[in-house]
Design an enzyme around this catalytic site. Structure first.
Site, PDB file in Angstrom:
ATOM      1  N   LEU A   1       2.400   1.696  -3.510  1.00  0.00           N
ATOM      2  CA  LEU A   1       1.422   2.127  -4.502  1.00  0.00           C
ATOM      3  C   LEU A   1       1.091   3.603  -4.362  1.00  0.00           C
ATOM      4  O   LEU A   1       0.854   4.299  -5.356  1.00  0.00           O
ATOM      5  CB  LEU A   1       0.149   1.299  -4.379  1.00  0.00           C
ATOM      6  CG  LEU A   1       0.221  -0.134  -4.911  1.00  0.00           C
ATOM      7  CD1 LEU A   1      -0.992  -0.929  -4.463  1.00  0.00           C
ATOM      8  CD2 LEU A   1       0.312  -0.136  -6.434  1.00  0.00           C
ATOM      9  N   HIS A   2       1.065   4.107  -3.141  1.00  0.00           N
ATOM     10  CA  HIS A   2       0.717   5.502  -2.912  1.00  0.00           C
ATOM     11  C   HIS A   2       1.924   6.427  -3.011  1.00  0.00           C
ATOM     12  O   HIS A   2       1.759   7.650  -2.958  1.00  0.00           O
ATOM     13  CB  HIS A   2       0.067   5.666  -1.537  1.00  0.00           C
ATOM     14  CG  HIS A   2      -1.330   5.124  -1.469  1.00  0.00           C
ATOM     15  ND1 HIS A   2      -1.609   3.802  -1.191  1.00  0.00           N
ATOM     16  CD2 HIS A   2      -2.532   5.725  -1.672  1.00  0.00           C
ATOM     17  CE1 HIS A   2      -2.922   3.620  -1.201  1.00  0.00           C
ATOM     18  NE2 HIS A   2      -3.502   4.762  -1.493  1.00  0.00           N
ATOM     19  N   GLY A   3       3.112   5.864  -3.161  1.00  0.00           N
ATOM     20  CA  GLY A   3       4.310   6.693  -3.214  1.00  0.00           C
ATOM     21  C   GLY A   3       4.969   6.720  -1.851  1.00  0.00           C
ATOM     22  O   GLY A   3       4.488   7.380  -0.919  1.00  0.00           O
TER      23      GLY A   3
ATOM     24  N   SER B   1       0.823  -1.208   0.000  1.00  0.00           N
ATOM     25  CA  SER B   1       0.000   0.000   0.000  1.00  0.00           C
ATOM     26  C   SER B   1       0.858   1.259   0.000  1.00  0.00           C
ATOM     27  O   SER B   1       0.574   2.221  -0.720  1.00  0.00           O
ATOM     28  CB  SER B   1      -0.929  -0.008   1.223  1.00  0.00           C
ATOM     29  OG  SER B   1      -1.743   1.143   1.244  1.00  0.00           O
TER      30      SER B   1
ATOM     31  N   LEU C   1       3.298   9.596   4.568  1.00  0.00           N
ATOM     32  CA  LEU C   1       2.270   8.601   4.255  1.00  0.00           C
ATOM     33  C   LEU C   1       2.534   7.286   4.977  1.00  0.00           C
ATOM     34  O   LEU C   1       1.617   6.652   5.511  1.00  0.00           O
ATOM     35  CB  LEU C   1       2.198   8.376   2.751  1.00  0.00           C
ATOM     36  CG  LEU C   1       1.131   7.408   2.262  1.00  0.00           C
ATOM     37  CD1 LEU C   1      -0.262   7.926   2.603  1.00  0.00           C
ATOM     38  CD2 LEU C   1       1.248   7.187   0.764  1.00  0.00           C
TER      39      LEU C   1
END
Length: 495
Positions: free
Chosen positions: A357-359, A354, A364
């Site tokens: 995928l989000h960077g 996850s 994050l």
């Protein structure tokens, strides 16, 4: 804020300037809430215009594509010609998707196209030479871009990655017997309804767009698409204008944190509802139901459930309903695929996937890790409390065991190894409701703390450094992490 909503940064700045209230700020200056008329003239109208310019062309293109599918599909059913009509649909799907990408991202469109081409060749080679390793090969062979380029195009790249990796694993599991043809892959990878905002849909679901009888152009289809589109614009207006007007600068710091976190969440709802609208408008997201010998088509695609996030029973609800297609993808292609290594390694790999995928950045990753740990602590604590007090207060609602439901006597929580919950009607129902309400308030508290990092500044879009991330949490005295630690300590005491 989501990549799609980031384009409205100028309007967000305008909202901050025009939606303050009548209290004294920290620097001693008087802050006043503007009138609704001024708010409309200075923020709502601007954001509405930009939102329509940004999304309406995509919505219209998706409807035109659905009209094409309907026309070609009717021709196929009448003439029996299979090759030409199907290729027209897939080529049109991909070409319209590339037009939209160029409209929104200009020169970065080539990066997405290059990623798709390389992914397709990877699938071909892996399926030929690496038996039962196609999914892993496609997951590892991705184009990694510099941070600035990735931030500008991360939404389409993430959706594309979800699609190609799912094809790889579906080939391994023999849900797909053959590698999709060039035209089919092109139409799926760059589908006009999902290429920008998503959502992820499986390849087999995409291939159903040709089934006109099961996905008719009717009033229900149009109304569902328009409803989702209206909700997307409404979410954008609340995120950008009304949230800062309701809770103003100079308020109590936890109210500010709640406001900023909720503004971020509504920007996410904007993306989710827009993806629902575009996917349904293009003919994706229908289910066929059969009852009493009759069949009915329902356009029931749901990307998120905002009410379950804003008023969650537990943080597990937030994780699940934040993005339903992403949740299914992570569970199906990461968690289940790695479960043979053990539950904890599977959870860890899911978290890593996850984040990638989000960077991957500290901001994050810290939020994802925190909410993962919080969810686990809440899960085990509520499971233990439910067993001690014999109440239906676990993270998930109790499933009926003898027709009681959550409001009667006789309950079994969902999940394996769950205890039987035999409540006494009336005597314990108040305790159950109060306990669940307290855990809902605790989840809202944690979301306010974690969401504070996702404000409207350009730095937030690129990802805060660890110093800045920790300083933002220090403004709230790390209280959420302390509460989570105390909750886990309490669980250890009563275990």
């Amino acid at each position: 804020m989501s990549a799609a909503a980031a384009g409205f940064g100028g309007s967000a700045a305008a909202a901050a300037a025009y939606s303050t209230s009548g209290v004294v700020g920290g620097a001693g200056y008087l802050v006043r809430r503007v009138s609704l008329t001024d708010l409309f003239n200075n923020c709502v109208r601007t954001v509405l215009q930009q939102g329509l310019v940004f999304t309406l062309p995509i919505f219209i293109m998706c409807i035109l594509f659905k009209v094409l599918c309907h026309t070609v599909g009717e021709g196929f059913e009448e003439t029996g010609i299979s090759f030409l009509p199907r290729q027209i649909i897939h080529v049109s799907s991909g070409c319209l998707g590339l037009v939209i990408l160029h409209h929104l991202f200009q020169e970065f469109t080539m990066l997405v196209l290059l990623q798709g081409l390389l992914a397709y060749f990877t699938i071909l080679l892996a399926h030929t030479f690496l038996s039962r390793r196609c999914g892993l090969a496609t997951a590892l062979f991705q184009v990694y871009l510099p941070a600035d380029s990735w931030q500008k195009i991360r939404g389409p790249l993430m959706v594309l990655s979800l699609k190609v990796v799912s094809i790889g694993f579906d080939l391994d599991r023999q849900l797909l017997l053959l590698v999709p043809g060039v035209f089919e892959f092109f139409g799926y990878a760059f589908n006009v309804g999902t290429v920008v905002f998503g959502p992820w849909v499986a390849f087999l679901d995409y291939m159903t767009i040709i089934q006109i009888k099961d996905r008719p152009m009717n009033f229900s289809w149009l109304l569902t698409a328009i409803r989702a589109y209206v909700l997307s614009i409404g979410s954008l207006l609340y995120s950008t204008c009304f949230s800062n007007w309701i809770i103003i600068d100079g308020s109590y710091k936890w109210l500010i944190a709640f406001r900023d976190a909720q503004s971020f969440r509504f920007s996410h709802y904007f993306t989710c509802y827009t993806s629902e609208a575009t996917a349904i408008a293009s003919g994706i997201g229908a289910s066929r139901y059969r009852e009493a010998g009759n069949s009915e088509t329902k356009w029931d695609l749901r990307v998120c459930k905002p009410l379950n996030v804003e008023l969650p029973r537990s943080l597990v609800d937030v994780v699940t309903y934040w993005n339903l297609p992403m949740h299914r993808w992570l569970k199906q292609y990461v968690f289940n695929q790695s479960l043979h290594y053990g539950k904890f390694p599977a959870v860890l790999l899911t978290y890593i996937a996850s984040s990638l995928l989000h960077g991957m950045n500290f901001q994050l990753s810290a939020v994802l890790l925190s909410i993962g740990v919080y969810s686990y602590i809440e899960y085990v604590l509520r499971q233990r409390l439910a067993s001690i007090f014999n109440l239906c207060i676990e993270s998930r609602p109790c499933s009926s065991a003898g027709g009681g439901g959550e409001g009667g006597s006789g309950h079994a929580s969902n999940g394996s190894g769950a205890h039987q919950c035999m409540e006494h009607p009336g005597r314990q129902i108040a305790g159950r409701r109060l306990s669940n309400l307290l855990f809902t308030c605790l989840a809202i508290f944690h979301l306010s703390y974690l969401g504070l990092l996702f404000d409207t500044s350009p730095i937030s879009e690129q990802g805060y450094s660890y110093q800045h991330t920790l300083s933002k949490w220090a403004e709230l005295d790390y209280l959420s992490h302390l509460v989570a630690g105390a909750s886990f300590a309490f669980y250890l005491l009563i275990r």
